[in-house]
Design a protein around this motif. Sequence first.
Motif: not given
Length: 99
Positions: A11, A14, A32
């Motif tokens: 995660y 990415t 994010q």
Amino acid sequence: MDALADIALTYFRTFLFCSSESDIDPDFACKQMESFPEYVATLSDVERVTLSAASQRALDFALRPPDEYGYTPAALLSDEERHFLDELASGELYKQWMA
């Protein structure tokens, strides 16, 4: 817990190293990335150790010797991503994000 750490590392990688804006909305990815230190701050010591171990496994996989066809995943690892994995594996990244 290792499997969960592997997923979390995937995660992080990415969002931090996605090569194409068409893959992920840039605004979402930025949001994010900015929240990663907050996620890390909530991890227990055991979770940090496990995430560091996942990073070391990812490095070991990427930096393994070429196979019989000469393929090595290291060719796909950018300098920035390798630096991220190195610092996460060593725990240095936690010090930076939690300072």
